[in-house]
Design an enzyme around this catalytic site. Structure first.
Site, PDB file in Angstrom:
ATOM      1  N   HIS A   6      34.950  39.002  40.655  1.00  0.00           N
ATOM      2  CA  HIS A   6      34.218  38.070  39.800  1.00  0.00           C
ATOM      3  C   HIS A   6      32.730  38.066  40.152  1.00  0.00           C
ATOM      4  O   HIS A   6      31.881  38.260  39.293  1.00  0.00           O
ATOM      5  CB  HIS A   6      34.809  36.664  39.963  1.00  0.00           C
ATOM      6  CG  HIS A   6      34.041  35.622  39.238  1.00  0.00           C
ATOM      7  ND1 HIS A   6      34.411  35.163  37.995  1.00  0.00           N
ATOM      8  CD2 HIS A   6      32.911  34.945  39.554  1.00  0.00           C
ATOM      9  CE1 HIS A   6      33.544  34.266  37.591  1.00  0.00           C
ATOM     10  NE2 HIS A   6      32.627  34.110  38.512  1.00  0.00           N
ATOM     11  N   HIS A  53      28.874  39.393  38.274  1.00  0.00           N
ATOM     12  CA  HIS A  53      27.535  38.808  38.096  1.00  0.00           C
ATOM     13  C   HIS A  53      26.456  39.784  38.565  1.00  0.00           C
ATOM     14  O   HIS A  53      25.401  39.904  37.948  1.00  0.00           O
ATOM     15  CB  HIS A  53      27.404  37.518  38.899  1.00  0.00           C
ATOM     16  CG  HIS A  53      28.206  36.362  38.367  1.00  0.00           C
ATOM     17  ND1 HIS A  53      28.167  35.984  37.041  1.00  0.00           N
ATOM     18  CD2 HIS A  53      29.054  35.484  38.977  1.00  0.00           C
ATOM     19  CE1 HIS A  53      28.961  34.927  36.866  1.00  0.00           C
ATOM     20  NE2 HIS A  53      29.516  34.609  38.027  1.00  0.00           N
TER      21      HIS A  53
END
Ligand SMILES: [Zn+2]
Length: 1020
Positions: free
Chosen positions: A742, A746
Site C-alpha cells: 500500500h 503512494h
C-alpha cells in the site's frame, strides 16, 4: 497514509533541483577580480618567449619581421585555449568534488535575457546580497545566519553514505543550526516574493493592461509556481527530520521549523495585498478564455472550404467535435479538460493545467480569507496559526510517546518464541531464574500481542494503555482544534469545517459523506451482528475450558475491545485453519521487499537501482533510483526507512520530499511559442504501448508536460517493521506485506506523476481519492500469482520452477545454496486460505472504519452530530461537571491512569457541549458493536485528524470504492499484465493532481465509476 505539506496553502509542497549547496554561490565580484588577475599573469607568461625572440631579432636586424607578431599572436591564442581547457577542467573537477555542480550549475553563465536573470533571483538557493536586495531582504541578517550556520555545523555525524545524487535537492545532513538558518531563508524569500507581487498593485490600480507583462501569468502566477517548485525540497529538508532524525535535538529543531513554516503558510495564503493583484488578472484570463472558447465553437459552424472532397472529409470530424461541444456546454471546458477548452487556453498561450493552477491559487487565497476585511482576516490568521501549532504539538506528543512495560513469559503466553526473542529482556525480579520482557505500545509489539496473547489480563492492560496514549495532553489539543476549525469555517461563511473541507473533494458535501457511511453501515448490519456472535461463542468456549462453570455462573463472555483482535484471529485460525505465524515464515522481509520491487517494476514499466553510496539520515535507510524501463530516463528517487527507532514516526506513511514538475528555469522555453496550439508530444512515451494509451486524455496530458526538463520527484517511505537480527530474518505477517504494498503505491504515485506544476505533484490529488491508487495496488497481495512470486520460505527450499529464473537473490536463510533449489513459495492450499481471510469478519472491520469516519464527520459537522444523537438514542450521561485535568509532560503511567479516570467525561468542550470521548463511545457501541474501554479515548492518538485528514477519514472507504472498481475492470483477469499496468501508470498515476479525480477515473474506466465491486468484496 500519505503525508502532505499544507494542502490548502499554496506553498505546501515545492522543490529545488539545483544541487548547489549553500556555499556554492556563483562568482561574486571578488572572485571575478581574482580571475582577471590570473588571466593577465597567464597572458604575460604566454607572451614572454615571443617577446624575448622579438627583442633578439630587433637587436640583430633593427626591424620586426612580419611573422613574429603573427607567430606570437597565434601562440598566445593556443596557449590561452590550452589554459582555458585546463583551468575549466580543474575547476569543474573541484566543483564536482564539492558537490557544487547541479542541474542549474550553468544558470549563472546562461546568456539569457535580463528578465530571466531577475527571475533567477527567486530560484537561487543561497541568495547573495545583490540578488536579495532586489526584493528588499536584509542581507546583513542573511550573512549572520549563514555565519552562525557555519560555526555551528554539527560535530555529530548527521548522515550516513557519501554522496547525494545531484538531482536530489532534499538534504539529509542538516544540523540544528542549518535547520534554523534555512528556515529563516525560506521565510525571507517567500515573503519577498509576496512583497514583489503585492508591489504590482499600483499598476493594477493605475489601469495598466492586464495579461501584458508584468501583469500576465508569467510574471505573477508563474513566479509563485516557481517558488513552490524550488522550495518544496528545502522545506522538506527542514521539516522531515522531525519524523525520522535519530537525534532528538534535530527533531526538536525540525518541529520548530514546521511550526514556523506552517505559520508562514497561514500568513502567505491569506495576504489580501497579493490577492488584489492576482484576482483581477485571473478574472481577465477567465473572460478571455470564455471568449476564445466562443470563437472556437463558432468556427466549427463557419462555412467550410469550397472543395467538395475536403468538405466530405471534414464533415464527419466536425460533426463529432460539435457533438462533443454541445455535450461540454453542460460542463466547464477548462475544469473538465475538454479538447475545446485546451484549444481556447492555447489561444492565450496557456495549457489547461495553467488554468487549473490559476484557479486553485485564487481559490486557495479566498479559502484563507484573503478577500475578507482586515478584522475578519486577522482573526482567521490567528485561528489558523493556533490550529497549526496544536496539530504539531499533538503529533509530537504521539511521536515521543514512550511507555514501556515488563511482562513475564507467563503473562505473554501464546506469543511465539521468535516474537519473544525480538524483545528486550532481563531477569525477572520475582523469579530470577526466569526472564521478563519489555513491551512498548509501538505497532510491532502491540498488534501481535493483541492478536495472539492468550492472557486476557495482559491484553486488557495493553489495550487500555494503547487507547489512552497521550490522553492527558492530546484530548485537549484535539477538542480545541475542532472548536477553532469550526469558528474559522463559519468566519468564511461555511456551515461547518466539514462543509469547508469537502467542497474541494470528490464527495463534495458532508451530506454525501454521511449518506455513504450510513448506506454502508446499514448494508453491513446483519453480517456484523452475525460475526460478533461467532466471536462471543468462541470466547464462551474459551472461558468454559479455562474456568468451567462455577455455581452455574458463567464468566463474562461479552467481547471487549481487548478481545476483538484476539478472537478475530482465533476465529480465522479455526474457521480457515490458518496460522499467520506459519504464513509469516514465507515472507522474510528482504525477499518480500525485493520481490515486491520486481513486481512494481514489471507492472509499471520501471527499473529500480539500489544506490549504496547515497546519503541517508540513518544507516537503516536505503536509497533507490527509479528509471523508465524502456528508455532509461531518470524518473526520481525514493528512500525506504523501514525499521522502528526511538523518536521515529510510529506508523507507516510516505512523504513526498521533492515534487515532480517542470523545472522552473525551463518553464519559459517549454511554454513558448506562445499563442500556438502545442502539438501533443510523444516525448518519452513507449512506442509499443503508445497505441493502447493514445487516448484523447493522454494527448492532452502530454501536451502540457513536455518531458526532458523535469525536476525529478523524491519520496520517502517510513514504516516500522521489525529488523532482521542475529541471522534470523524479520518475518512479515501478511498484513504487513499489504501495508508495504500500500505505502509503496503512494511512492509510485509520487514518482510516476508528471504534472507541470509542483502544486499538482503526485499524491496532491483530492484527499478522498489519494488512497485509491494504493488501495488498488494492495490487490496484488491477494492474487495467487503475485503471492507465489512474493513469498519464499525463510528456511525451506523447493525445486526451482521456470518462473523463478532470473529472480533476484533472497535474504532468506536458505537462499544462496544455488543449483535447482529456491526458497519454497507459499503452497496453494495456504494461498487459498489466505484469500478467504480477506472476507473473513470484514463486516466488523468495515464497521470499525465507519465508526472512525463518522466520529471525524461528527466532530467537524454539527448536523451530523445531532443526527447521530437522534438516531442512536443519546444516552448521554449527566456527569458533566467533572473537571478535567490536563497536566502534560509526565508520562508516568500511574499518574496517567489517574488523569484518565478524571477525564472520562466532561462538557466544557465543543461548540454545543458534546464530549468527544462520549461521542466516540456512542458510535463504537452502536456501530462498532463492541463498547469502548472506560477511561480510554482513541481520539488522543487519532493522528489522521491532526495531520490533514480532518473531516476526511471517510476517504479510506470512499476511495476503496474506486480502487475495487479499477481493479475489477482492468486487472482482475490478469493482475500482472504489464500493458494494463502501463496504462494505469499513464492514465491514473501520471496526471497527479493536474486533473480532477472524477476525470481520471472516467478516462481509465471508460465509464462512470460504481460501487458494485466494493460491495462484492464484502459479500454483499
Ligand atoms: Zn495510504
Amino acid at each position: 497514509m500519505t503525508i502532505e505539506a499544507s494542502d490548502a496553502g499554496g506553498n505546501g509542497a515545492s522543490a529545488v533541483v539545483s544541487a548547489a549547496a549553500s556555499d556554492g554561490v556563483p562568482d561574486s565580484r571578488d572572485a571575478v577580480n581574482a580571475r582577471k588577475s590570473r588571466w593577465s599573469a597567464v597572458l604575460d607568461w604566454a607572451r614572454s618567449p615571443w617577446l624575448a625572440l622579438r627583442t633578439e631579432y630587433l637587436q640583430m636586424n633593427g626591424s620586426t619581421p612580419w611573422f613574429v607578431p603573427a607567430l606570437s599572436g597565434s601562440a598566445i591564442v593556443v596557449a590561452l585555449l590550452g589554459t582555458v581547457v585546463v583551468v575549466r577542467a580543474y575547476r569543474r573537477r573541484q566543483d564536482v568534488q564539492k558537490g557544487r555542480v547541479g542541474i542549474n550549475a550553468s544558470a549563472g553563465t546562461d546568456p539569457a535575457a535580463a528578465q530571466r536573470t531577475r527571475r533567477a533571483a527567486y530560484r537561487t538557493r543561497a541568495p547573495d546580497a545583490e540578488r536579495l536586495s532586489e526584493f528588499g531582504q536584509d542581507s546583513e541578517v542573511e550573512r549572520s545566519i549563514s555565519q552562525h550556520a557555519r560555526t555551528e555545523r554539527s560535530e555529530k555525524r548527521l548522515s550516513v553514505g557519501h554522496t547525494c545524487p545531484k538531482h536530489i535537492a532534499f538534504r539529509v545532513d542538516m544540523s540544528v543550526a542549518d535547520i534554523k538558518a534555512e528556515t529563516q531563508r525560506i521565510i525571507a524569500e517567500e515573503r519577498a516574493l509576496a512583497e514583489h507581487i503585492s508591489s504590482l498593485y499600483e499598476l493594477v490600480r493605475g489601469g495598466a493592461p492586464l495579461l501584458k507583462p508584468p501583469l500576465d501569468f508569467d510574471h505573477t502566477f508563474q513566479l509563485w509556481a516557481d517558488m513552490e517548485a524550488k522550495h518544496a525540497a528545502r522545506r522538506s529538508s527542514v521539516t522531515f527530520p522531525s519524523f525520522v532524525s535519530p537525534h532528538s535535538d534535530i527533531r526538536a529543531a525540525s518541529v520548530e521549523a514546521q511550526r514556523e513554516l506552517a505559520k508562514l503558510d497561514v500568513e502567505l495564503s491569506s495576504r489580501a495585498d497579493v490577492y488584489r493583484v492576482l484576482r483581477p488578472i485571473a478574472d481577465e484570463y477567465e473572460i478571455q478564455l470564455r471568449d476564445a472558447l466562443r470563437r472556437q465553437r463558432s468556427s466549427l459552424h463557419a462555412p467550410v472550404a469550397s472543395r467538395e472532397s475536403r468538405r466530405e472529409q471534414l464533415r464527419h470530424k466536425r460533426e463529432s467535435i460539435l457533438e462533443q461541444a454541445a455535450h461540454d456546454q453542460d460542463y466547464d471546458d477548462f475544469g473538465r479538460q475538454t479538447p475545446l477548452g485546451a484549444q481556447a487556453a492555447a489561444a492565450l498561450g496557456l495549457t489547461l493545467e495553467h488554468v487549473r493552477y490559476m484557479r486553485f491559487t485564487v481559490r486557495d487565497l479566498e479559502r484563507h480569507g484573503a478577500h475578507l476585511d482586515d478584522q475578519l482576516r486577522e482573526r482567521l490568521v490567528d485561528l489558523r496559526t493556533r490550529i497549526a501549532d496544536l496539530c504539531i504539538e499533538y503529533q509530537r506528543n504521539l511521536n515521543e510517546e514512550n511507555t514501556r512495560l515488563w511482562f513475564s513469559a507467563e503473562e505473554l503466553a501464546g506469543m511465539s518464541p521468535t516474537f519473544l526473542e525480538g524483545l528486550r529482556s532481563r531477569p525477572n525480579p520475582a523469579k530470577p531464574e526466569e526472564l521478563e520482557f519489555e513491551v512498548t505500545l509501538k505497532y510491532p509489539h502491540y498488534f501481535p500481542i493483541m492478536k495472539h496473547c492468550s492472557v486476557e489480563e495482559t491484553r486488557r492492560i495493553l489495550e487500555k494503555l494503547f487507547h489512552s496514549r497521550c490522553v492527558p495532553e492530546n484530548v485537549f489539543l484535539l477538542e480545541e482544534t475542532v472548536r477553532l476549525r469550526d469558528e474559522a469555517a463559519k468566519l468564511l461563511g461555511y456551515p461547518s469545517h466539514a462543509a469547508f473541507v469537502l467542497e474541494m473533494r470528490m464527495a463534495n458535501s458532508p451530506e454525501n459523506v454521511e449518506a455513504f457511511l450510513h448506506r454502508l453501515s446499514k448494508r453491513l448490519d446483519k453480517a456484523a451482528h452475525a460475526e460478533l456472535s461467532e466471536l462471543r461463542r468462541l470466547k464462551r468456549k474459551d472461558n468454559l475450558e479455562r474456568y468451567g462453570v462455577l455455581l452455574g455462573l458463567e464468566p463474562d463472555n461479552e467481547i471487549r475491545m481487548w478481545d476483538l483482535r484476539y478472537y478475530m484471529t482465533k476465529y480465522e485460525e479455526q474457521q480457515l485453519q490458518i496460522d499467520h505465524t506459519k504464513i509469516a515464515e514465507y515472507f522474510p522481509l528482504e525477499r518480500v521487499l525485493s520481490n515486491m520491487l520486481d513486481i512494481y517494476q514489471e507492472l509499471l514499466g520501471l527499473r529500480f537501482v539500489h544506490l549504496t553510496q547515497g546519503q541517508r539520515w540513518h544507516e537503516d535507510v536505503r536509497l533507490f533510483e527509479v528509471r523508465d524501463a524502456q528508455n532509461a530516463a531518470l524518473l526520481g528517487y525514493f528512500y525506504l526507512d523501514l525499521h522502528p527507532r526511538e523518536g521515529k514516526y510510529g506508523h507507516a506513511a510516505v512523504w513526498p520530499l521533492q515534487p515532480s514538475c517542470v523545472r522552473p528555469s525551463k518553464v519559459q522555453e517549454t511554454t513558448a511559442p506562445r499563442g500556438k496550439v502545442a502539438t501533443p508530444s510523444t516525448g518519452t512515451s513507449h512506442v509499443h504501448h503508445a497505441s493502447e494509451t493514445a487516448t484523447n486524455a493522454l494527448q492532452l496530458n502530454a501536451m502540457h508536460s513536455a518531458d526532458g526538463e523535469r525536476q525529478v520527484p523524491v519520496a520517502a517511505m517510513v514504516a516500522n517493521l521489525s529488523k532482521s537480527s542475529g541471522g534470523r530474518p524479520s518475518l512479515l505477517r501478511h498484513e504487513e506485506v499489504v501495508t508495504l504494498f500500500h505505502e509503496f503505491g503512494h511512492v509510485m504515485h509520487h514518482l510516476c506523476s508528471k504534472p507541470r506544476f509542483a502544486r499538482f505533484s503526485g499524491t496532491r490529488v483530492e484527499r478522498d481519492f489519494v488512497e485509491a491508487p494504493s488501495q488498488m495496488l494492495e490487490n496484488w497481495c491477494w492474487d495467487r500469482q503475485a503471492l507465489e512470486r512474493l513469498s519464499g520460505h525463510y528456511e525451506r527450499l523447493a525445486p526451482r520452477t521456470p518462473r523463478d529464473d532470473g529472480q533476484s537473490e533472497s535474504a532468506g536463510a536458505g537462499a544462496g545454496t544455488g543449483g535447482a533449489l529456491v526458497p519454497e513459495p507459499l503452497p496453494s492450499t495456504l494461498i487459498e486460505r489466505l484469500q478467504q481471510t480477506r472476507r473473513c469478519l470484514i463486516a466488523l472491520q468495515t464497521r470499525r472504519q465507519i465508526v472512525l469516519a463518522l466520529f471525524d464527520q461528527a466532530l467537524h459537522h454539527a448536523p451530523t452530530r445531532e443526527k447521530l444523537e437522534r438516531e442512536y438514542g443519546a444516552d448521554r450521561r449527566n456527569s458533566r461537571s467533572r473537571s478535567r485535568s490536563r497536566a502534560s509532560g509526565h508520562r508516568n503511567s500511574q499518574q496517567q491512569q489517574q488523569q484518565q479516570q478524571q477525564l472520562s467525561s466532561s462538557s466544557e468542550m465543543l461548540v454545543d457541549g458534546i464530549d468527544t470521548a462520549e461521542l466516540l463511545a456512542l458510535l463504537q457501541r452502536r456501530i462498532g458493536l463492541v463498547p469502548m474501554t472506560p477511561g480510554t479515548h482513541m481520539g488522543a492518538s487519532f493522528g489522521h485528524l491532526m495531520s490533514g485528514y480532518d473531516a476526511q477519514y471517510y476517504g479510506y472507504l470512499w476511495s476503496e470504492v474506486y480502487a475495487c472498481d479499477m481493479y475489477a475492470q482492468a486487472f482482475a483477469d490478469q493482475p500482472l499484465d504489464p500493458k494494463a499496468g502501463y496504462r494505469y501508470r499513464q492514465l491514473v498515476l501520471a496526471p497527479g493532481g493536474s486533473r480532477g479525480a472524477n476525470e481520471i477515473l472516467h478516462d481509465f474506466l471508460g465509464r462512470e465509476p460504481h460501487e458494485d465491486a466494493f460491495f462484492r468484496l464484502r459479500g454483499l
